[in-house]
Write a protein that holds these residues in place. Structure first.
Motif, PDB file in Angstrom:
ATOM      1  N   ASP A   1       0.867  -1.182   0.000  1.00  0.00           N
ATOM      2  CA  ASP A   1       0.000   0.000   0.000  1.00  0.00           C
ATOM      3  C   ASP A   1       0.902   1.230   0.000  1.00  0.00           C
ATOM      4  O   ASP A   1       1.602   1.497   0.975  1.00  0.00           O
ATOM      5  CB  ASP A   1      -0.895  -0.017   1.234  1.00  0.00           C
ATOM      6  N   SER A   2       0.902   1.972  -1.082  1.00  0.00           N
ATOM      7  CA  SER A   2       1.814   3.106  -1.199  1.00  0.00           C
ATOM      8  C   SER A   2       1.547   4.174  -0.149  1.00  0.00           C
ATOM      9  O   SER A   2       2.455   4.894   0.259  1.00  0.00           O
ATOM     10  CB  SER A   2       1.708   3.729  -2.598  1.00  0.00           C
ATOM     11  N   SER A   3       0.311   4.286   0.307  1.00  0.00           N
ATOM     12  CA  SER A   3      -0.020   5.281   1.325  1.00  0.00           C
ATOM     13  C   SER A   3       0.351   4.816   2.727  1.00  0.00           C
ATOM     14  O   SER A   3       0.449   5.625   3.649  1.00  0.00           O
ATOM     15  CB  SER A   3      -1.513   5.603   1.288  1.00  0.00           C
ATOM     16  N   GLY A   4       0.561   3.493   2.883  1.00  0.00           N
ATOM     17  CA  GLY A   4       0.876   2.967   4.216  1.00  0.00           C
ATOM     18  C   GLY A   4      -0.229   3.227   5.221  1.00  0.00           C
ATOM     19  O   GLY A   4       0.049   3.460   6.406  1.00  0.00           O
ATOM     20  N   PHE A   5      -1.468   3.147   4.781  1.00  0.00           N
ATOM     21  CA  PHE A   5      -2.572   3.568   5.643  1.00  0.00           C
ATOM     22  C   PHE A   5      -2.648   2.750   6.930  1.00  0.00           C
ATOM     23  O   PHE A   5      -2.919   3.295   8.007  1.00  0.00           O
ATOM     24  CB  PHE A   5      -3.903   3.473   4.889  1.00  0.00           C
ATOM     25  N   GLY A   6      -2.424   1.437   6.853  1.00  0.00           N
ATOM     26  CA  GLY A   6      -2.507   0.616   8.059  1.00  0.00           C
ATOM     27  C   GLY A   6      -1.520   1.048   9.115  1.00  0.00           C
ATOM     28  O   GLY A   6      -1.846   1.139  10.301  1.00  0.00           O
ATOM     29  N   LEU A   7      -0.270   1.310   8.708  1.00  0.00           N
ATOM     30  CA  LEU A   7       0.732   1.763   9.669  1.00  0.00           C
ATOM     31  C   LEU A   7       0.401   3.169  10.167  1.00  0.00           C
ATOM     32  O   LEU A   7       0.547   3.460  11.361  1.00  0.00           O
ATOM     33  CB  LEU A   7       2.119   1.740   9.042  1.00  0.00           C
ATOM     34  N   LYS A   8      -0.049   4.035   9.279  1.00  0.00           N
ATOM     35  CA  LYS A   8      -0.413   5.387   9.718  1.00  0.00           C
ATOM     36  C   LYS A   8      -1.533   5.340  10.751  1.00  0.00           C
ATOM     37  O   LYS A   8      -1.522   6.092  11.734  1.00  0.00           O
ATOM     38  CB  LYS A   8      -0.836   6.237   8.513  1.00  0.00           C
TER      39      LYS A   8
ATOM     40  N   GLN B   1       8.659   8.969  -3.373  1.00  0.00           N
ATOM     41  CA  GLN B   1       8.480   7.967  -4.412  1.00  0.00           C
ATOM     42  C   GLN B   1       7.343   7.005  -4.036  1.00  0.00           C
ATOM     43  O   GLN B   1       7.187   6.653  -2.858  1.00  0.00           O
ATOM     44  CB  GLN B   1       9.767   7.161  -4.596  1.00  0.00           C
ATOM     45  N   PRO B   2       6.549   6.560  -5.003  1.00  0.00           N
ATOM     46  CA  PRO B   2       5.531   5.560  -4.680  1.00  0.00           C
ATOM     47  C   PRO B   2       6.185   4.257  -4.222  1.00  0.00           C
ATOM     48  O   PRO B   2       7.263   3.898  -4.694  1.00  0.00           O
ATOM     49  CB  PRO B   2       4.786   5.371  -6.010  1.00  0.00           C
ATOM     50  N   PHE B   3       5.525   3.603  -3.295  1.00  0.00           N
ATOM     51  CA  PHE B   3       6.009   2.316  -2.767  1.00  0.00           C
ATOM     52  C   PHE B   3       7.422   2.444  -2.169  1.00  0.00           C
ATOM     53  O   PHE B   3       8.257   1.560  -2.312  1.00  0.00           O
ATOM     54  CB  PHE B   3       6.008   1.228  -3.862  1.00  0.00           C
ATOM     55  N   ASN B   4       7.698   3.554  -1.490  1.00  0.00           N
ATOM     56  CA  ASN B   4       9.043   3.753  -0.942  1.00  0.00           C
ATOM     57  C   ASN B   4       9.294   2.929   0.313  1.00  0.00           C
ATOM     58  O   ASN B   4      10.427   2.845   0.784  1.00  0.00           O
ATOM     59  CB  ASN B   4       9.301   5.240  -0.641  1.00  0.00           C
ATOM     60  N   VAL B   5       8.251   2.318   0.876  1.00  0.00           N
ATOM     61  CA  VAL B   5       8.406   1.436   2.036  1.00  0.00           C
ATOM     62  C   VAL B   5       7.830   0.069   1.667  1.00  0.00           C
ATOM     63  O   VAL B   5       6.717  -0.027   1.149  1.00  0.00           O
ATOM     64  CB  VAL B   5       7.685   1.999   3.278  1.00  0.00           C
ATOM     65  N   SER B   6       8.577  -0.985   1.943  1.00  0.00           N
ATOM     66  CA  SER B   6       8.151  -2.325   1.559  1.00  0.00           C
ATOM     67  C   SER B   6       6.993  -2.822   2.425  1.00  0.00           C
ATOM     68  O   SER B   6       6.787  -2.349   3.550  1.00  0.00           O
ATOM     69  CB  SER B   6       9.315  -3.307   1.671  1.00  0.00           C
ATOM     70  N   GLN B   7       6.277  -3.801   1.898  1.00  0.00           N
ATOM     71  CA  GLN B   7       5.179  -4.399   2.657  1.00  0.00           C
ATOM     72  C   GLN B   7       5.696  -5.047   3.934  1.00  0.00           C
ATOM     73  O   GLN B   7       5.051  -4.992   4.985  1.00  0.00           O
ATOM     74  CB  GLN B   7       4.460  -5.439   1.798  1.00  0.00           C
ATOM     75  N   ILE B   8       6.871  -5.666   3.872  1.00  0.00           N
ATOM     76  CA  ILE B   8       7.436  -6.318   5.059  1.00  0.00           C
ATOM     77  C   ILE B   8       7.721  -5.286   6.140  1.00  0.00           C
ATOM     78  O   ILE B   8       7.411  -5.486   7.320  1.00  0.00           O
ATOM     79  CB  ILE B   8       8.704  -7.100   4.677  1.00  0.00           C
ATOM     80  N   ALA B   9       8.312  -4.152   5.741  1.00  0.00           N
ATOM     81  CA  ALA B   9       8.615  -3.109   6.720  1.00  0.00           C
ATOM     82  C   ALA B   9       7.341  -2.516   7.310  1.00  0.00           C
ATOM     83  O   ALA B   9       7.246  -2.286   8.527  1.00  0.00           O
ATOM     84  CB  ALA B   9       9.461  -2.023   6.072  1.00  0.00           C
ATOM     85  N   LEU B  10       6.354  -2.251   6.474  1.00  0.00           N
ATOM     86  CA  LEU B  10       5.079  -1.705   6.964  1.00  0.00           C
ATOM     87  C   LEU B  10       4.447  -2.656   7.982  1.00  0.00           C
ATOM     88  O   LEU B  10       3.972  -2.234   9.041  1.00  0.00           O
ATOM     89  CB  LEU B  10       4.117  -1.493   5.795  1.00  0.00           C
ATOM     90  N   THR B  11       4.451  -3.932   7.661  1.00  0.00           N
ATOM     91  CA  THR B  11       3.827  -4.936   8.529  1.00  0.00           C
ATOM     92  C   THR B  11       4.568  -5.064   9.846  1.00  0.00           C
ATOM     93  O   THR B  11       3.955  -5.121  10.925  1.00  0.00           O
ATOM     94  CB  THR B  11       3.790  -6.294   7.802  1.00  0.00           C
ATOM     95  N   ALA B  12       5.904  -5.126   9.784  1.00  0.00           N
ATOM     96  CA  ALA B  12       6.703  -5.272  11.001  1.00  0.00           C
ATOM     97  C   ALA B  12       6.544  -4.070  11.913  1.00  0.00           C
ATOM     98  O   ALA B  12       6.420  -4.211  13.137  1.00  0.00           O
ATOM     99  CB  ALA B  12       8.171  -5.475  10.639  1.00  0.00           C
ATOM    100  N   ALA B  13       6.544  -2.873  11.338  1.00  0.00           N
ATOM    101  CA  ALA B  13       6.400  -1.664  12.151  1.00  0.00           C
ATOM    102  C   ALA B  13       5.032  -1.606  12.821  1.00  0.00           C
ATOM    103  O   ALA B  13       4.914  -1.235  13.996  1.00  0.00           O
ATOM    104  CB  ALA B  13       6.623  -0.429  11.282  1.00  0.00           C
ATOM    105  N   GLN B  14       4.007  -1.975  12.083  1.00  0.00           N
ATOM    106  CA  GLN B  14       2.662  -1.969  12.653  1.00  0.00           C
ATOM    107  C   GLN B  14       2.569  -2.956  13.817  1.00  0.00           C
ATOM    108  O   GLN B  14       1.944  -2.664  14.850  1.00  0.00           O
ATOM    109  CB  GLN B  14       1.646  -2.317  11.569  1.00  0.00           C
ATOM    110  N   ALA B  15       3.219  -4.101  13.676  1.00  0.00           N
ATOM    111  CA  ALA B  15       3.169  -5.115  14.733  1.00  0.00           C
ATOM    112  C   ALA B  15       3.978  -4.707  15.956  1.00  0.00           C
ATOM    113  O   ALA B  15       3.538  -4.880  17.097  1.00  0.00           O
ATOM    114  CB  ALA B  15       3.676  -6.449  14.189  1.00  0.00           C
TER     115      ALA B  15
END
Length: 367
Positions: free
Chosen positions: A69-76, A255-269
């Protein structure tokens, strides 16, 4: 080659030198022909990653053929729940270094000036020069920020002002009252970037929470990272918080998709793993005491630190000491690049790593 490619580069880039990160353990083992090296050079979390973060990463690995998710909405949304900052005030980056570069790209022109302190983080002059702006470096006070000198350096050309709190590489801090008084004095057209990469380690009751200051100062940007106390340095994720107009501008150059899905998921957790954070901070506290005591026993001066590292004065040129420590299997950080040629920065490690470093340092200094 007949073409002068260097001349084709922008003027600011021509004069830059690449940021020198600490060498990886594997490379040094190959170079020196030794094993069991310990790395205390890059201010990483020695505790290892959060189990909750690793479980979340494993669960998302099967979906890596998809863009994140380019917006990183879950982590935000998770950051909003954790810190109280609105979703439209957040910009995500590939580490906080990425966010610092976004800020420079969004606001700096070649005629602009950027103010930061002597002994400040090396990325500030890099992003300033890359954009063709002029760095204005103010003298430090006791290895920390001299806020009066920084205020005096502001001119009509000043666009950005960088403050690291706690400061890297010296570990010094600004307390709430002095920071607030300074922010009150800064013209609103000058954007203050408060770099809080090490904020979780600063436990003093008088230490300011930059995020809590955002409603009062529309020209304030706060940057944070998951690389230190949260233990996700290898995944590269950080964020900036600012008013929604500034955030919109930062996202225009991101840049779009500047954070990987793995990083977004790990940070949220990991935001849910408060036990991990508390253990990280406690390990750092006891390790800091261990190194301070060791330096005192060896008669070495050091800069009291509020980060997850400590800077020690070895009372001689530090580069040969650094190289001798490498041969003992210990990686630390020499600070000649920060104009501190007699100092080494040492990350806080596990108890046994700290012990090994202190023994190696005593052996090296005795030679």
């Amino acid at each position: 080659m007949s073409c002068d490619f260097m001349a084709l580069a922008t003027r600011g880039v021509q004069g830059l030198h690449p940021y020198e990160a600490g060498k990886p353990v594997e490379e040094l083992e190959r170079e020196l022909g030794i094993s069991n090296i310990i790395k205390l050079a890059s201010n990483e979390n020695p505790l290892g990653p959060s189990a909750m973060a690793m479980d979340a990463v494993r669960a998302v690995l099967a979906d890596t053929t998809r863009y994140p998710d380019s917006s990183g909405f879950g982590l935000k949304r998770a950051l909003h729940r954790h810190y109280g900052v609105a979703v439209d005030q957040l910009t995500l980056g590939n580490g906080s270094n990425d966010v610092l570069e976004l800020i420079a790209r969004a606001f700096l022109n070649v005629d602009d000036e950027v103010v930061f302190s002597e002994y400040a983080f090396a990325v500030y002059p890099i992003v300033t020069q890359a954009c063709g702006a002029t760095a204005v470096v103010t003298p430090a006070h006791a290895y920390g920020h001299n806020l009066q000198a920084m205020a005096d350096a502001i001119t009509d050309r000043t666009r950005l002002l960088f403050i690291a709190n706690p400061n890297n590489p010296t570990g010094t801090v600004l307390l709430r009252d002095e920071l607030v008084a300074f922010l009150d004095s800064v013209p609103e057209q000058v954007i203050v970037v408060l770099d809080e990469a090490y904020t979780e380690y600063a436990t003093s009751a008088d230490f300011p929470d930059g995020l809590a200051l955002l409603p009062r100062y529309p020209n304030l940007i706060v940057t944070r990272t998951f690389s230190k106390a949260w233990g996700l340095a290898g995944l590269r994720i950080g964020f900036a918080a600012a008013n929604s107009v500034i955030t919109d501008l930062l996202n225009r150059v991101r840049q779009p998709f500047n954070v990987s899905q793995i990083a977004l998921t790990a940070a949220q957790a990991v935001l849910q793993d408060q036990d991990y954070l508390q253990r990280s901070v406690e390990l750092n506290r006891t390790g800091m005491q261990q190194l301070e005591q060791g330096f005192k026993q060896q008669g070495l001066g050091f800069i009291p630190s509020h980060g997850n590292f400590i800077t020690v004065d070895v009372a001689r040129p530090a580069q040969p000491v650094f190289e001798a420590l490498l041969r003992e299997g210990v990686i630390v950080r020499p600070l000649a690049g920060y104009h501190m040629p007699q100092h080494l920065r040492v990350s806080i490690g596990l108890q046994e790593e700290n012990d090994r470093f202190l023994r190696a340092l005593k052996k090296v200094l005795a030679c």
